[in-house]
Design a protein around this motif. Structure first.
Motif, mmCIF file in Angstrom:
data_model
loop_
_atom_site.group_PDB
_atom_site.id
_atom_site.type_symbol
_atom_site.label_atom_id
_atom_site.label_comp_id
_atom_site.label_asym_id
_atom_site.label_seq_id
_atom_site.Cartn_x
_atom_site.Cartn_y
_atom_site.Cartn_z
ATOM 1 N N THR A 1 0.855 -1.182 0.000
ATOM 2 C CA THR A 1 0.000 0.000 0.000
ATOM 3 C C THR A 1 0.891 1.232 0.000
ATOM 4 O O THR A 1 2.028 1.199 0.445
ATOM 5 C CB THR A 1 -0.962 0.065 1.212
ATOM 6 O OG1 THR A 1 -0.197 0.145 2.411
ATOM 7 C CG2 THR A 1 -1.896 -1.126 1.248
ATOM 8 N N THR B 1 0.625 5.830 0.000
ATOM 9 C CA THR B 1 -0.146 7.067 0.029
ATOM 10 C C THR B 1 0.626 8.098 -0.785
ATOM 11 O O THR B 1 1.849 8.012 -0.930
ATOM 12 C CB THR B 1 -0.364 7.595 1.461
ATOM 13 O OG1 THR B 1 0.913 7.806 2.081
ATOM 14 C CG2 THR B 1 -1.194 6.617 2.282
ATOM 15 N N ARG C 1 -4.641 7.030 -1.857
ATOM 16 C CA ARG C 1 -4.171 5.748 -1.320
ATOM 17 C C ARG C 1 -4.136 4.766 -2.485
ATOM 18 O O ARG C 1 -5.006 4.796 -3.352
ATOM 19 C CB ARG C 1 -5.115 5.207 -0.235
ATOM 20 C CG ARG C 1 -4.986 5.910 1.093
ATOM 21 C CD ARG C 1 -5.782 5.256 2.231
ATOM 22 N NE ARG C 1 -7.157 4.917 1.887
ATOM 23 C CZ ARG C 1 -7.614 3.672 1.665
ATOM 24 N NH1 ARG C 1 -6.808 2.627 1.719
ATOM 25 N NH2 ARG C 1 -8.881 3.468 1.367
ATOM 26 N N GLN D 1 -3.129 0.520 -3.698
ATOM 27 C CA GLN D 1 -2.898 -0.868 -3.315
ATOM 28 C C GLN D 1 -2.153 -1.551 -4.442
ATOM 29 O O GLN D 1 -2.402 -1.260 -5.619
ATOM 30 C CB GLN D 1 -4.218 -1.629 -3.144
ATOM 31 C CG GLN D 1 -5.023 -1.243 -1.949
ATOM 32 C CD GLN D 1 -6.274 -2.108 -1.901
ATOM 33 O OE1 GLN D 1 -7.132 -1.996 -2.761
ATOM 34 N NE2 GLN D 1 -6.346 -2.960 -0.907
#
Length: 156
Positions: free
Chosen positions: A86, A88, A115, A117
């Motif tokens: 992950t 940001t 964000r 993934q």
């Protein structure tokens, strides 16, 4: 810990969003959020079809199929968790617009807070939060019911 390839992949998604919006490719924008959420203007939209529908209904496109805009994304900062599944990111944006009867001008500035993934080796948007900070003349860019919504609308 991230690799240079991870940073590039995330940064490329940020750039791809701007390119797709400026091209008027709202299906492409929606596809970026197949597994993600778009948050702006007090609303939250999830999934490709819903994001595409939101852009179709909100952003004005002209004869050439584009909104006649140019998104400039700057001050991009990307941070990863450990392991890099992950991430940001935060960035500034400025949207310029020009039309035959509208000189080139900045119409809105703001921030993206994203964000991401990594699923099966592919980085994807998990969430994009759009906050507008300074607004100019958005009347030729966004369909808005009244001027009061201009300052809080989320399609930067």
């Amino acid at each position: 810990m991230s690799t240079a390839a991870d940073t590039t992949a995330v940064t490329n998604l940020i750039a791809q969003y701007a390119e797709l919006v400026d091209a008027g490719d709202f299906a492409g924008v929606g596809a970026l959020f197949a597994d993600g959420e778009f948050i702006g203007g007090g609303s939250s939209i999830r999934g490709s079809a819903n994001v595409e529908r939101m852009f179709q209904g909100m952003v004005i496109r002209y004869e050439d199929g584009t909104p006649r805009t140019h998104h400039v994304t700057t001050n991009i900062a990307v941070e990863f968790d450990d392991p890099a599944t992950t991430a940001t990111a935060r960035a500034y944006f400025t949207v310029f617009q020009a039309l035959p009867d509208l000189p080139l001008q900045a119409i809105v500035t703001g921030r993206y807070r994203d964000r991401f993934q990594c699923l099966d080796g592919q980085w994807r948007f998990a969430e994009r939060r759009v906050t507008m900070h300074l607004t100019g003349d958005l009347s030729r860019h966004l369909r808005m019911p009244n001027a009061a919504t201009r300052e809080n609308h989320g399609a930067g």
